[in-house]
Design an enzyme around this catalytic site. Structure first.
Site, PDB file in Angstrom:
ATOM      1  N   GLY A   1     -71.624 -29.842 -89.372  1.00  0.00           N
ATOM      2  CA  GLY A   1     -70.915 -28.714 -88.782  1.00  0.00           C
ATOM      3  C   GLY A   1     -70.424 -27.739 -89.835  1.00  0.00           C
TER       4      GLY A   1
ATOM      5  NE  ARG B   1     -73.622 -31.498 -85.741  1.00  0.00           N
ATOM      6  CZ  ARG B   1     -72.512 -31.809 -86.384  1.00  0.00           C
ATOM      7  NH1 ARG B   1     -72.522 -32.835 -87.234  1.00  0.00           N
ATOM      8  NH2 ARG B   1     -71.400 -31.133 -86.182  1.00  0.00           N
ATOM      9  CG  LEU B   2     -83.032 -34.461 -90.323  1.00  0.00           C
ATOM     10  CD1 LEU B   2     -83.985 -33.703 -89.392  1.00  0.00           C
ATOM     11  CD2 LEU B   2     -83.512 -34.349 -91.765  1.00  0.00           C
TER      12      LEU B   2
ATOM     13  N   GLY C   1     -69.850 -33.623 -94.389  1.00  0.00           N
ATOM     14  CA  GLY C   1     -68.924 -34.655 -93.957  1.00  0.00           C
ATOM     15  C   GLY C   1     -69.470 -36.053 -94.147  1.00  0.00           C
TER      16      GLY C   1
ATOM     17  CG  ASP D   1     -63.010 -33.845 -87.373  1.00  0.00           C
ATOM     18  OD1 ASP D   1     -62.392 -33.028 -86.666  1.00  0.00           O
ATOM     19  OD2 ASP D   1     -64.143 -34.265 -87.097  1.00  0.00           O
TER      20      ASP D   1
ATOM     21  NE  ARG E   1     -49.734 -21.089 -65.002  1.00  0.00           N
ATOM     22  CZ  ARG E   1     -50.332 -19.918 -65.061  1.00  0.00           C
ATOM     23  NH1 ARG E   1     -50.520 -19.343 -66.248  1.00  0.00           N
ATOM     24  NH2 ARG E   1     -50.738 -19.306 -63.968  1.00  0.00           N
TER      25      ARG E   1
ATOM     26  CB  ILE F   1     -62.080 -20.758 -81.723  1.00  0.00           C
ATOM     27  CG1 ILE F   1     -61.455 -19.501 -82.323  1.00  0.00           C
ATOM     28  CG2 ILE F   1     -60.993 -21.765 -81.347  1.00  0.00           C
ATOM     29  CD1 ILE F   1     -60.578 -18.736 -81.347  1.00  0.00           C
TER      30      ILE F   1
END
EC number: 2.7.1.11
Length: 346
Positions: A13, A76-77, A106, A131, A166, A277
């Site tokens: 990513g 990605r592979l 990563g 992350d 809310r 985003i």
């Protein structure tokens, strides 16, 4: 070592700071050692297909410090396809006269880099993930930028949630770890945070929200990591899909919690999924500095012959660690950090 021909690529990513790493590699290799740098496009696929470009220390490289994403492209592979192409990888690197490879990515990318190193290719890895789950390093670049985006969203949702009485559910990235949720929740003043490391009790969440309304606080903000799961037997989840790599997709946990809170309490509950985003946009100052330091150290490690290693932040210093330390396990949120966050709930 003298002048070298170094290759780099970005895989997995995208995230803010990738270009700053590339810039750090190119400028250090060129200015300090007179070396040249080649970039493989679109991650491991580009390495297998021999799609490469020369990276020059010029104004174009200088300007990418501010840019999100990656000028080399990424992708990605599947690991099986990658391993099956090892002979092609070796041939492509040899034909291009590459002395060392710097993959930026990563956990999955670093596992691929380790496999190349185990097969005799000189490799220096650079950890990348919003992350912040790569083991052996205090922080990965991209994390601070993602937290800043999530925090800004939470700040904005406070006012609209309060205006409409809310409960707002904010779903952030974090398939297996809750670093983004934890930090953004604390920074944004969330009233409850849900992370993968600690299975949640929907009854406890509802109790916290109901208490707020009873005390006159007519709104609530709940931050949820996408990989969060309930305690066994406390809430039935709708099944997620499985992606091409066999990973279950967790997008939707925020809405499922929202539906259950509404069913139990009757309050108006809305969900905001931040999604990609969090990956985009200009990197924060912290990420620009960290990514630059990673790129500089990776280039120097190549010229010092420190192969089969990964750059890592330990305290204030950039150090070299082994691939085994970096990819052995995921770096999860420690329980003491979770306890600290809990003190702010309510």
């Amino acid at each position: 070592m003298g002048a070298m021909r170094i290759a780099t690529l970005t895989s997995g990513g995208d995230c803010p700071g990738l270009n700053a790493v590339i810039r750090g590699i190119v400028r250090t290799a060129s200015n300090e050692f007179g070396s040249t740098v080649v970039g493989y496009q679109d991650g491991w696929e580009g390495l297998l297909a021999d799609r490469r470009v020369q990276l020059y220390d010029d104004e174009d490289i200088d300007r990418i410090l501010l840019r999100g994403g990656t000028i080399l492209g990424t992708g990605r592979l599947h690991p099986d396809k990658f391993r099956a192409g090892i002979d092609q990888v070796k041939a492509n690197l040899a034909d291009a006269g590459i002395d060392a490879l710097i993959p930026i990515g990563g956990e999955g990318t670093l596992k691929g880099a380790k496999w190349l190193a185990d097969n005799g290719i000189p490799v220096v890895g650079v950890p990348k993930t919003i992350d912040n789950d790569v083991n052996g390093t205090d922080f990965t670049f991209g994390f601070d930028s993602a937290v800043s985006v999530a925090t800004d969203a939470i700040d904005r949702l406070h006012t609209t949630a309060e205006s409409h009485n809310r409960v707002m559910i904010v779903e952030v990235m974090g398939r297996h770890v809750g670093w983004i949720a934890l930090h953004a929740g604390m920074a944004g003043g969330a009233h409850y945070t849900v992370i993968p490391e600690v299975p949640f009790d929907i009854s406890e969440i509802c109790k916290r929200m109901e208490r707020r309304f009873q005390m006159g606080e007519k709104y609530g903000i709940i931050v949820v990591a996408e990989g969060a799961l309930p305690k066994e037997g406390t809430m039935e989840l709708r099944e997620g899909e499985v992606d091409q790599f066999g990973h279950k997709t967790f997008t939707g946990i925020g809405q499922q919690i929202a539906d259950e809170v509404h069913r139990r309490l009757g309050h108006d509950v809305r969900t905001t999924v931040l999604g990609h985003i969090q990956r985009g946009g200009t990197p924060t100052a912290f990420d620009r500095v960290l990514a630059t330091r990673y790129g500089v150290r990776a280039a120097r490690a190549c010229h010092e012959g420190q192969f089969n290693t990964v750059v890592a932040l330990k305290g204030e210093r950039i150090r070299m660690i082994s691939f085994d330390e970096a990819v052995g396990t995921l770096k999860k949120v420690p329980m003491e950090r979770w306890v600290t966050a809990q003190a702010m709930f309510g």
